[in-house]
Design a protein around this motif. Structure first.
Motif, short mmCIF file in Angstrom:
data_model
loop_
_atom_site.label_atom_id
_atom_site.label_comp_id
_atom_site.label_asym_id
_atom_site.label_seq_id
_atom_site.Cartn_x
_atom_site.Cartn_y
_atom_site.Cartn_z
N LEU A 39 30.39 40.97 33.09
CA LEU A 39 31.83 40.96 32.88
C LEU A 39 32.42 39.68 33.47
CD1 LEU A 39 32.72 44.64 33.87
CD2 LEU A 39 32.34 43.72 31.58
N GLU A 40 33.58 39.30 32.95
CA GLU A 40 34.28 38.15 33.49
C GLU A 40 35.08 38.57 34.71
OE1 GLU A 40 36.24 35.59 30.47
OE2 GLU A 40 35.52 37.08 29.05
N SER A 41 34.93 37.84 35.82
CA SER A 41 35.69 38.18 37.02
C SER A 41 37.18 37.91 36.83
CB SER A 41 35.17 37.39 38.23
OG SER A 41 35.26 36.00 37.98
N LEU A 42 37.52 36.93 35.98
CA LEU A 42 38.91 36.65 35.62
C LEU A 42 38.98 36.52 34.11
CD1 LEU A 42 41.87 35.89 36.08
CD2 LEU A 42 41.12 33.52 36.48
N LYS A 43 39.79 37.38 33.49
CA LYS A 43 39.88 37.39 32.04
C LYS A 43 41.34 37.38 31.61
CE LYS A 43 38.62 40.03 27.91
NZ LYS A 43 37.90 41.22 27.39
N VAL A 44 41.68 36.43 30.75
CA VAL A 44 43.02 36.44 30.14
C VAL A 44 42.95 37.41 28.97
CG1 VAL A 44 44.83 35.08 29.07
CG2 VAL A 44 43.39 34.05 30.84
N ARG A 45 43.41 38.63 29.19
CA ARG A 45 43.30 39.66 28.16
C ARG A 45 44.29 39.43 27.02
NH1 ARG A 45 41.35 44.79 27.41
NH2 ARG A 45 40.31 44.70 29.43
N ARG A 46 45.52 39.04 27.38
CA ARG A 46 46.56 38.89 26.36
C ARG A 46 47.49 37.75 26.73
NH1 ARG A 46 47.47 45.22 27.32
NH2 ARG A 46 45.87 46.06 25.92
N ASP A 70 43.18 40.19 33.83
CA ASP A 70 42.31 41.17 34.47
C ASP A 70 41.42 40.47 35.48
OD1 ASP A 70 43.36 43.25 33.03
OD2 ASP A 70 41.72 43.36 31.58
N LEU A 71 41.41 40.98 36.70
CA LEU A 71 40.56 40.43 37.76
C LEU A 71 39.62 41.53 38.23
CD1 LEU A 71 43.53 38.97 38.02
CD2 LEU A 71 42.46 37.91 40.01
N LEU A 72 38.32 41.30 38.08
CA LEU A 72 37.28 42.26 38.46
C LEU A 72 37.48 43.61 37.78
CD1 LEU A 72 36.90 41.54 42.30
CD2 LEU A 72 35.60 40.57 40.40
N GLU A 73 38.11 43.64 36.62
CA GLU A 73 38.36 44.91 35.93
C GLU A 73 37.06 45.53 35.45
OE1 GLU A 73 39.64 48.23 34.20
OE2 GLU A 73 40.69 46.96 35.64
N GLY A 74 36.77 46.75 35.95
CA GLY A 74 35.56 47.46 35.57
C GLY A 74 34.31 46.99 36.26
N VAL A 75 34.41 46.03 37.18
CA VAL A 75 33.24 45.51 37.88
C VAL A 75 32.80 46.51 38.95
CG1 VAL A 75 32.41 43.71 39.45
CG2 VAL A 75 33.78 43.09 37.44
N VAL A 76 31.50 46.81 38.97
CA VAL A 76 30.94 47.74 39.94
C VAL A 76 30.74 47.02 41.27
CG1 VAL A 76 28.92 49.15 40.49
CG2 VAL A 76 29.84 49.13 38.16
N TRP A 77 31.06 47.72 42.33
CA TRP A 77 30.88 47.15 43.68
C TRP A 77 29.42 46.79 43.92
CZ3 TRP A 77 34.19 49.40 48.21
CH2 TRP A 77 35.53 49.46 47.81
N GLY A 78 29.19 45.65 44.58
CA GLY A 78 27.85 45.24 44.96
C GLY A 78 27.17 44.42 43.88
N SER A 106 27.54 40.80 42.23
CA SER A 106 27.57 40.29 40.86
C SER A 106 28.78 40.85 40.13
CB SER A 106 26.28 40.65 40.12
OG SER A 106 26.11 42.06 40.10
N ASP A 107 29.07 40.29 38.96
CA ASP A 107 30.19 40.75 38.14
C ASP A 107 29.62 41.51 36.94
OD1 ASP A 107 31.99 39.47 39.83
OD2 ASP A 107 31.87 37.60 38.71
N THR A 108 29.20 42.74 37.20
CA THR A 108 28.62 43.56 36.15
C THR A 108 29.31 44.91 36.11
OG1 THR A 108 26.89 44.18 37.73
CG2 THR A 108 26.34 42.50 36.12
N GLY A 109 29.31 45.51 34.92
CA GLY A 109 29.94 46.81 34.73
C GLY A 109 28.99 47.95 35.00
N ARG A 110 29.48 49.15 34.75
CA ARG A 110 28.70 50.35 35.04
C ARG A 110 27.47 50.47 34.16
NH1 ARG A 110 32.41 55.37 33.26
NH2 ARG A 110 30.51 56.45 33.84
#
Length: 493
Positions: free
Chosen positions: A106-113, A73-81, A97-101
């Motif tokens: 949040l991690e900008s790059l995450k090895v989910r599985r 997952d790259l920038l998954e769920g990250v809010v713009w700005g 920033s790498d933050t959610g709603r």
């Protein structure tokens, strides 16, 4: 070695008007409790944001029997700005920033599985951190892709699992020397390791207490682990040929035993699923039950787990026109702190509509139960209610799909996340209201699509608020209409 990469990318814009139904008070905006709220305050009336999302799923095949797979997952769920207030001033440009709603990092790059699949003469073995999905996705929902009717996937079920799946009748027929060894019956067995509880605070139970333990001690004390054993039996015939060549008959059961010794938790999960497609007619259902005992929940313990819920749908599914009626039930609990625990929301990635469950009740349960009671949040799943949802899909052009849905819902119990009354509700006071959703999707360039979504919620009495604390709900307490407008540009390959 043969490599391939699948995945998807999305950018979604969301605007929600009146998320708190015009009922914000001093607890929402930080006013002191001794300052009169003067009824409804117009705080938190609207919100709008943009979200990223990119999933890459590389797959490497080592011969015909072994494959290695990843979900990144790259920038998954990250809010713009910059949603984390990192910039020192608004005058000058800064990095986002790498933050959610909800403002969480949040991690900008995450090895989910990451898992391996080994094909053997007697079956399939899967080992590693892998997706988990069953039936309609009410309990286990892998949350992959961009094919939801409403909204997007945000969570997805992921487990650390060792799984073996086989076709037992095929093995028997092979040993018997039969010419046709095919079978529609699948048996799967799995072991899951869910969590190793890091007990870093003092605990009155000496068997659990572990203040500032070294990591080696935590790993050496398996009593705090949560273990899960899974069994699946599935019959699936994709060429039933009862009415047409593409008829489908499918039925199965998913059984889970989950245990944690330190919290004296033992739970059985029994989840049945069935699906039938006969020509243009179709029906599908999933019913789940969670039974057991646990001392891991807030309030009076131990708790008796008695949870039953499910969803059913049926409809006419033609190529250009579809009509469907869906009904569902997620059990509620009028007192989650007492010894009987009966409430359980459906998986948050099983999206029903755009507003009532996905936004309004998700916000209301988070506000009611706070961070300390995060386990009671609905997170957007169907919560404490029975609902009906008729849908109509129309494809006037090969690449254009229109969807119109009407949602009606009624609460199961009067809990703290609904209207807080000192008496039992009467008649229609448990009605959650009506929602109308309209979706347009246009596919282009083989891989891309543009999706426009809009919903309007007319809140029922269960979502109104007794602004005068007179233990009466009347017209002056009526909650205001909420609506949302959303758009998504997506690419799937």
């Amino acid at each position: 070695l043969v490599l391939s990469v699948s995945g998807w990318w999305r950018a979604r814009g969301t605007y929600v008007h009146n998320l708190f139904l015009g009922q914000s008070d001093y607890t929402d905006i930080g006013r002191a409790s001794d300052v009169p709220s003067a009824g409804r305050l117009r705080a938190l009336q609207q919100t709008g944001f943009l979200e990223h999302g990119l999933r890459l799923s590389p797959k490497g095949s080592l011969g015909e029997r072994l494959t290695l797979q990843l979900d990144l997952d790259l920038l998954e769920g990250v809010v713009w700005g910059d949603n984390d207030a990192l910039a020192s001033t608004a005058v000058f440009a800064g990095s986002p920033s790498d933050t959610g709603r909800f403002g969480e990092a949040l991690e900008s790059l995450k090895v989910r599985r990451a898992w391996a699949e080994l094909t053997l003469p007697v079956g399939l073995v899967k080992i590693g951190r892998q997706p988990s999905h069953w039936g309609m996705g009410l309990l286990a929902n892998k949350g992959d892709g961009l094919e939801l009717d409403f909204g997007d996937y945000h969570y997805g079920s992921t487990v650390d699992r060792i799984l073996f799946a086989t076709k037992p009748l095929s093995i028997v027929r092979t040993l018997a020397g039969a010419e046709d060894t095919s079978s529609n019956l699948t048996l799967a067995l799995a072991y899951d390791k869910l969590v190793d509880d890091d007990l870093t605070i003092a605990d009155p139970d000496p068997e659990r207490a572990c203040t500032a333990c070294a990591p080696q001690i935590l790993l050496a004390r398996p009593g705090d682990d949560v273990d899960e054993w899974v069994g699946v039996l599935l019959y699936k015939d994709e060429e039933a040929r009862l009415v047409s060549a593409r008829d489908l008959v499918q039925a199965g059961v998913y059984v889970v035993y989950r245990a944690q010794r330190t919290t004296r938790s033992q739970a059985w999960v029994i989840d049945g699923h069935a699906k039938v497609r006969l020509g243009p007619l179709g029906a599908e259902t999933e019913v789940l039950a969670i039974l057991g005992e646990s001392s891991a929940l807030a309030g009076e313990n131990p708790k008796r787990l008695r949870i039953v819920g499910g969803v059913g749908r049926a409809g006419w599914y033609a190529r250009a026109f579809e009509v469907e009626l869906e009904a569902g039930y997620a059990p509620g609990d009028d007192d989650p702190l007492d010894p009987d625990f009966t409430g359980y929301p459906l998986h948050p990635d099983y999206n029903v509509g755009l507003l009532l469950y996905e936004e309004v009740l998700a916000a209301r349960t988070a506000r009611t139960w706070t961070v300390d009671g995060r386990g009671l949040w609905s997170r957007g799943g169907v919560y404490n209610s029975f609902y009906l949802q008729p849908k109509v899909r129309w494809r006037p052009l090969p690449r254009l799909t229109a969807l119109v849905a009407l949602l009606w819902a009624r609460a199961d119990h009067n809990d703290g996340a609904l209207w807080a009354m000192a008496r039992e509700p009467e008649g229609g006071e448990l009605d959650l209201g009506y929602e109308v959703d309209v979706v347009l999707r246009y596919d282009f360039l083989h891989y891309a699509h543009l999706k426009l979504e809009s919903g309007v919620l007319l809140p029922g009495i269960a979502l109104w608020k007794d602004t005068n604390a007179d233990l009466r709900i009347g017209e002056r307490d009526r909650a205001e209409v909420a609506y949302t407008v959303q758009a998504r540009l997506g690419v799937v390959w």
